[in-house]
Design an enzyme around this catalytic site. Structure first.
Site, PDB file in Angstrom:
ATOM      1  N   HIS A 130      -7.141  -3.488   2.927  1.00  0.00           N
ATOM      2  CA  HIS A 130      -7.951  -2.582   2.102  1.00  0.00           C
ATOM      3  C   HIS A 130      -8.158  -3.115   0.689  1.00  0.00           C
ATOM      4  O   HIS A 130      -9.058  -2.645  -0.023  1.00  0.00           O
ATOM      5  CB  HIS A 130      -7.350  -1.178   2.080  1.00  0.00           C
ATOM      6  CG  HIS A 130      -6.145  -1.002   1.216  1.00  0.00           C
ATOM      7  ND1 HIS A 130      -4.862  -0.987   1.725  1.00  0.00           N
ATOM      8  CD2 HIS A 130      -6.024  -0.820  -0.114  1.00  0.00           C
ATOM      9  CE1 HIS A 130      -4.009  -0.798   0.740  1.00  0.00           C
ATOM     10  NE2 HIS A 130      -4.689  -0.695  -0.394  1.00  0.00           N
ATOM     11  N   ASP A 138      -3.553  -3.060   8.565  1.00  0.00           N
ATOM     12  CA  ASP A 138      -3.907  -3.237   7.154  1.00  0.00           C
ATOM     13  C   ASP A 138      -3.299  -4.544   6.632  1.00  0.00           C
ATOM     14  O   ASP A 138      -2.283  -4.547   5.918  1.00  0.00           O
ATOM     15  CB  ASP A 138      -3.417  -2.043   6.344  1.00  0.00           C
ATOM     16  CG  ASP A 138      -3.976  -2.021   4.927  1.00  0.00           C
ATOM     17  OD1 ASP A 138      -4.845  -2.862   4.628  1.00  0.00           O
ATOM     18  OD2 ASP A 138      -3.552  -1.157   4.140  1.00  0.00           O
ATOM     19  N   GLN A 175       0.159   3.044  -3.761  1.00  0.00           N
ATOM     20  CA  GLN A 175      -1.123   2.358  -3.607  1.00  0.00           C
ATOM     21  C   GLN A 175      -1.379   1.298  -4.671  1.00  0.00           C
ATOM     22  O   GLN A 175      -1.989   0.294  -4.404  1.00  0.00           O
ATOM     23  CB  GLN A 175      -2.283   3.367  -3.617  1.00  0.00           C
ATOM     24  CG  GLN A 175      -2.300   4.304  -2.439  1.00  0.00           C
ATOM     25  CD  GLN A 175      -1.613   5.620  -2.727  1.00  0.00           C
ATOM     26  OE1 GLN A 175      -0.756   5.715  -3.596  1.00  0.00           O
ATOM     27  NE2 GLN A 175      -1.975   6.643  -1.986  1.00  0.00           N
ATOM     28  N   GLY A 176      -0.922   1.521  -5.884  1.00  0.00           N
ATOM     29  CA  GLY A 176      -1.149   0.554  -6.942  1.00  0.00           C
ATOM     30  C   GLY A 176      -0.521  -0.791  -6.662  1.00  0.00           C
ATOM     31  O   GLY A 176      -0.945  -1.812  -7.189  1.00  0.00           O
ATOM     32  N   ASP A 177       0.515  -0.803  -5.845  1.00  0.00           N
ATOM     33  CA  ASP A 177       1.193  -2.036  -5.471  1.00  0.00           C
ATOM     34  C   ASP A 177       0.749  -2.509  -4.089  1.00  0.00           C
ATOM     35  O   ASP A 177       1.425  -3.344  -3.477  1.00  0.00           O
ATOM     36  CB  ASP A 177       2.701  -1.821  -5.502  1.00  0.00           C
ATOM     37  CG  ASP A 177       3.179  -1.459  -6.898  1.00  0.00           C
ATOM     38  OD1 ASP A 177       3.003  -2.290  -7.802  1.00  0.00           O
ATOM     39  OD2 ASP A 177       3.696  -0.353  -7.087  1.00  0.00           O
ATOM     40  N   SER A 178      -0.361  -2.001  -3.611  1.00  0.00           N
ATOM     41  CA  SER A 178      -0.890  -2.378  -2.303  1.00  0.00           C
ATOM     42  C   SER A 178      -0.963  -3.893  -2.154  1.00  0.00           C
ATOM     43  O   SER A 178      -1.350  -4.602  -3.088  1.00  0.00           O
ATOM     44  CB  SER A 178      -2.292  -1.795  -2.095  1.00  0.00           C
ATOM     45  OG  SER A 178      -2.234  -0.411  -1.918  1.00  0.00           O
TER      46      SER A 178
END
Length: 280
Positions: free
Chosen positions: A95, A140, A232-235
């Site tokens: 993503h 993902d 999510q910020g560290d995705s």
């Protein structure tokens, strides 16, 4: 158990990529004796009004502790993490890079700081898992082929990958990144943070995410109380145990919330695809 089962019926929120502004031209080396106790923070409002991702309950770290970690930069903004798996390849979440031109991506390697130090590396090709998002959030994972091979140093090293089908150990995995350090926080660190996240048994995590949790995923966090999380910020960043990356940060419902652990892509479950596309 009614309150627990009700959680499984909640709608999943899609992850929001980290959008920290960084200076893509800065390239000074970070001193080895940098003070990691006094974490340098930058006002969130100045760099990203939409930021929602974070490492919660963590501590300051260093690139020499995690030399595989990279910061991904797009249009001058640090937007995801990734990790080095060979001289020619970096792994991240699908993503983060779906429908993104390889020429638009820059990788900062070899730096504890998200916005300076180390060096900037160009990407030659992006390969996203062809079944990503079918079903939603599944597969993902993506690999980035670098324009030039990396040179190894104490701040730039690859991480091992698990064997095909290897079970994720029920231990605390280490996650790293540059996101917020407190829920609803308003300041972001310039220095890398790390947190230890306990693996949640698959059957237990399904109480929270239901059928959205596939065999290509696993969960990490304090299931009942929350408080420690990658989000999510560290995705795209790794979940590591004893020098092996078992997971890729994928998504979560909120960050560090009770009954809502972080979901990771299970690398061992997708090992054949990785080998086919990287030779690793």
């Amino acid at each position: 158990m009614t309150w627990v089962l009700a959680v499984a019926l909640l709608c999943l929120l899609t992850g929001v990529d980290l959008q920290d502004a960084v200076d893509d031209t800065a390239d000074e080396a970070l001193p080895e004796d940098a003070d990691l106790q006094n974490v340098e923070l930058e006002p969130l409002e100045a760099v990203c009004p939409e930021l929602s991702g974070q490492i919660i309950g963590g501590r300051a770290s260093s690139i020499t502790r995690h030399p595989y970690q990279v910061s991904m930069v797009l249009n001058g903004n640090s937007f995801c993490g990734g990790f080095i798996i060979s001289q020619d390849y970096v792994m991240t979440a699908a993503h983060c890079v779906q429908n993104v031109s390889p020429s638009a991506i820059r990788l900062r390697v070899g730096s504890t700081r998200r916005d300076s130090g180390g060096r900037i590396v160009r990407v030659a090709n992006v390969t996203v898992h062809p079944q990503y998002g079918r079903p939603q959030f599944d597969n993902d994972i993506a690999v980035l082929r670098l324009a030039q091979p990396l040179a190894w140093s104490n701040a730039v090293r690859p991480i091992r990958l698990p064997a095909r089908g290897q079970a994720v150990p029920l231990v605390r995995l280490t996650v790293t990144g540059w996101g917020l350090t407190a829920p609803r926080g308003r300041r972001i660190p310039r220095l890398m943070m790390e947190a230890n996240v306990p693996v949640v048994p698959h059957w237990l995590c399904r109480l929270s995410y239901g059928d959205s949790l596939t065999s290509n995923m696993f969960c990490g966090g304090h299931f009942l109380i929350g408080g420690v999380s990658s989000c999510q910020g560290d995705s795209g960043g790794p979940a590591v145990f004893r020098g092996t990356a078992f997971g890729v940060v994928s998504f979560a419902r909120g960050c560090a919330l009770p009954l809502s652990p972080t979901v990771f892509t299970n690398i061992a479950a997708l090992r054949d695809w990785i080998t086919t596309n990287t030779g690793i």
